[in-house]
Design a protein around this motif. Structure first.
Motif, PDB file in Angstrom:
ATOM      1  N   ILE A  77      -7.328   5.777  -0.810  1.00 32.32           N
ATOM      2  CA  ILE A  77      -6.416   4.736  -0.340  1.00 32.32           C
ATOM      3  C   ILE A  77      -7.189   3.674   0.428  1.00 32.32           C
ATOM      4  N   SER A  78      -6.824   2.430   0.205  1.00 35.14           N
ATOM      5  CA  SER A  78      -7.307   1.308   1.000  1.00 35.14           C
ATOM      6  C   SER A  78      -6.080   0.524   1.445  1.00 35.14           C
ATOM      7  N   MET A  79      -5.923   0.327   2.746  1.00 38.77           N
ATOM      8  CA  MET A  79      -4.718  -0.346   3.240  1.00 38.77           C
ATOM      9  C   MET A  79      -5.049  -1.358   4.326  1.00 38.77           C
ATOM     10  N   VAL A  80      -4.502  -2.548   4.158  1.00 35.96           N
ATOM     11  CA  VAL A  80      -4.516  -3.584   5.193  1.00 35.96           C
ATOM     12  C   VAL A  80      -3.058  -3.873   5.523  1.00 35.96           C
ATOM     13  N   ARG A  81      -2.702  -3.815   6.790  1.00 35.19           N
ATOM     14  CA  ARG A  81      -1.284  -3.894   7.170  1.00 35.19           C
ATOM     15  C   ARG A  81      -0.753  -5.320   7.230  1.00 35.19           C
ATOM     16  N   GLN A  82      -1.575  -6.284   7.698  1.00 34.47           N
ATOM     17  CA  GLN A  82      -1.104  -7.662   7.845  1.00 34.47           C
ATOM     18  C   GLN A  82      -2.155  -8.637   7.337  1.00 34.47           C
ATOM     19  N   PRO A  83      -1.869  -9.421   6.292  1.00 29.88           N
ATOM     20  CA  PRO A  83      -0.729  -9.247   5.386  1.00 29.88           C
ATOM     21  C   PRO A  83      -0.942  -8.010   4.520  1.00 29.88           C
ATOM     22  N   LEU A  84       0.140  -7.397   4.090  1.00 36.76           N
ATOM     23  CA  LEU A  84       0.076  -6.125   3.396  1.00 36.76           C
ATOM     24  C   LEU A  84      -0.705  -6.225   2.091  1.00 36.76           C
ATOM     25  N   ARG A  85      -1.700  -5.353   1.963  1.00 36.27           N
ATOM     26  CA  ARG A  85      -2.423  -5.200   0.705  1.00 36.27           C
ATOM     27  C   ARG A  85      -2.908  -3.745   0.655  1.00 36.27           C
ATOM     28  N   THR A  86      -2.400  -3.015  -0.308  1.00 34.54           N
ATOM     29  CA  THR A  86      -2.700  -1.588  -0.423  1.00 34.54           C
ATOM     30  C   THR A  86      -3.193  -1.276  -1.825  1.00 34.54           C
ATOM     31  N   PHE A  87      -4.185  -0.415  -1.901  1.00 31.69           N
ATOM     32  CA  PHE A  87      -4.673   0.081  -3.184  1.00 31.69           C
ATOM     33  C   PHE A  87      -4.709   1.601  -3.137  1.00 31.69           C
ATOM     34  N   ILE A  88      -4.124   2.233  -4.144  1.00 31.53           N
ATOM     35  CA  ILE A  88      -4.084   3.695  -4.238  1.00 31.53           C
ATOM     36  C   ILE A  88      -4.558   4.100  -5.625  1.00 31.53           C
ATOM     37  N   GLU A  89      -5.545   4.939  -5.664  1.00 29.92           N
ATOM     38  CA  GLU A  89      -6.008   5.497  -6.944  1.00 29.92           C
ATOM     39  C   GLU A  89      -5.844   7.013  -6.888  1.00 29.92           C
ATOM     40  N   GLU A  90      -5.005   7.514  -7.764  1.00 30.65           N
ATOM     41  CA  GLU A  90      -4.666   8.941  -7.741  1.00 30.65           C
ATOM     42  C   GLU A  90      -5.130   9.634  -9.011  1.00 30.65           C
ATOM     43  N   ASN A  91      -5.703  10.813  -8.830  1.00 28.68           N
ATOM     44  CA  ASN A  91      -6.086  11.666  -9.951  1.00 28.68           C
ATOM     45  C   ASN A  91      -5.419  13.018  -9.766  1.00 28.68           C
ATOM     46  N   THR A  92      -4.721  13.456 -10.799  1.00 27.13           N
ATOM     47  CA  THR A  92      -3.970  14.699 -10.731  1.00 27.13           C
ATOM     48  C   THR A  92      -4.429  15.652 -11.824  1.00 27.13           C
ATOM     49  N   SER A  93      -4.634  16.883 -11.434  1.00 25.98           N
ATOM     50  CA  SER A  93      -4.954  17.940 -12.396  1.00 25.98           C
ATOM     51  C   SER A  93      -3.842  18.976 -12.328  1.00 25.98           C
ATOM     52  N   PHE A  94      -3.198  19.232 -13.478  1.00 25.05           N
ATOM     53  CA  PHE A  94      -2.116  20.204 -13.535  1.00 25.05           C
ATOM     54  C   PHE A  94      -2.402  21.187 -14.658  1.00 25.05           C
ATOM     55  N   ASP A  95      -2.684  22.423 -14.268  1.00 27.30           N
ATOM     56  CA  ASP A  95      -3.015  23.478 -15.248  1.00 27.30           C
ATOM     57  C   ASP A  95      -4.108  23.021 -16.209  1.00 27.30           C
ATOM     58  N   GLY A  96      -5.129  22.353 -15.648  1.00 24.99           N
ATOM     59  CA  GLY A  96      -6.267  21.944 -16.461  1.00 24.99           C
ATOM     60  C   GLY A  96      -6.130  20.598 -17.138  1.00 24.99           C
ATOM     61  N   GLN A  97      -4.925  20.001 -17.129  1.00 22.60           N
ATOM     62  CA  GLN A  97      -4.711  18.689 -17.737  1.00 22.60           C
ATOM     63  C   GLN A  97      -4.792  17.617 -16.651  1.00 22.60           C
TER      64      GLN A  97
END
Length: 298
Positions: A77-97
């Motif tokens: 996560i990268s977040m700047v509160r004022q002015p708002l600018r957020t970046f979220i990169e998510e990686n999910t592993s579920f039962d090997g997928q």
């Protein structure tokens, strides 16, 4: 004889110097020990840092295991509160997928609204929201606020280790404070258990919170909490209400760990050009409704 006398005096002088040095060193160690913050002072210092943090980068990891299924969610996560600018990169592993996604929040010039750009696979979509609604949508990734919630709702802190200029503290999250800390941070969101009432958070035991901060300043570094019993109990309560003979899924693990860096030193993330060409389903639906309304009735 005179030579021996001079040597004896020199030895006495050296002994005095060594004794003074040892005394001085001992006093310095004692003084340092006296100046070291208490566990409560470390937590207070960390809370003050988080309350005034205008930007940060960080990571959150959630490991969930129910019966034979296991999921591992890892997000940066990268977040700047004022002015708002957020970046979220998510990686999910579920039962090997494995799967991945990206989310950007971008404040609009009106100071009230924000655009949310989302990438799943190779497809970009966009959504227009108020800034409050946008932040509520990604609450689980707001490490700054979630650390605050857990620190402010915990007590009985003890210092366990000091290593590499870092201090590790262990605290207690009382059963009565679990709901505001966990639901406030939407920490059960990945299993669909966010946005539910406090009545489902009953018959819980106190939780242990492990917190790490910088030794000299109390600047927060990481925090972890085991929510396995919370996830299990909340699930049981909901299923009991829905079914006369509820199934009893077995949650073997639901661990949440988060880390935070670059406090007040994070620059706004750059939004990719392709995000601005994203599909806006709201606009598409609105356009379709307008087209249908403009057609003459049969």
């Amino acid at each position: 004889m005179k030579r021996h006398s001079r040597w004896f005096k020199l030895c006495l002088a050296m002994t005095s110097v060594l004794a003074l040095t040892a005394c001085s060193s001992g006093q310095a160690i004692e003084q340092a020990a006296q100046q070291r913050m208490t566990p409560e002072e470390y937590v207070t210092a960390a809370i003050e840092v988080l309350q005034t943090a205008e930007s940060f980068t960080g990571n959150i990891q959630i490991i969930s295991q129910m019966d034979e299924s296991k999921a591992d969610v890892n997000a940066t996560i990268s977040m700047v509160r004022q002015p708002l600018r957020t970046f979220i990169e998510e990686n999910t592993s579920f039962d090997g997928q494995s799967s991945g996604s990206q989310i950007y929040l971008d404040a609009q010039n009106d100071g009230t609204n924000a655009m949310m750009y989302m990438k799943y696979g190779n497809q970009w979509t966009e959504l227009s929201l108020t800034q409050d609604a946008a932040l509520d949508n990604v609450q689980i990734y707001d490490i700054r606020e979630n650390m605050l919630l857990l620190l402010q709702n915990s007590n009985n802190w003890t210092m366990t280790t000091e290593k590499n200029h870092q201090v590790t503290l262990h605290g207690t999250l009382p059963a009565d404070n679990i709901y505001p800390a966990v639901e406030g941070g939407k920490l059960l969101q990945f299993t669909g258990m966010s946005g539910i009432g406090e009545t489902y958070f009953t018959n819980l035991s106190d939780l242990e919170v492990v917190f790490t901060c910088e030794e000299n300043t109390g600047t927060p570094l990481s925090l972890s909490v085991d929510l396995t019993q919370v996830q299990q109990q909340v699930t049981n309560q909901i299923l009991a209400e829905l079914q006369s003979e509820p199934m009893q899924p077995d949650f073997a693990q639901y661990d949440v760990s988060m880390s935070i860096q670059n406090i007040n030193q994070t620059q706004p993330a750059k939004i990719p050009a392709e995000a601005y060409a994203a599909i806006n389903y709201e606009q598409e639906i609105s356009h379709m409704n307008e087209m249908q309304a403009s057609q003459p009735s049969a």
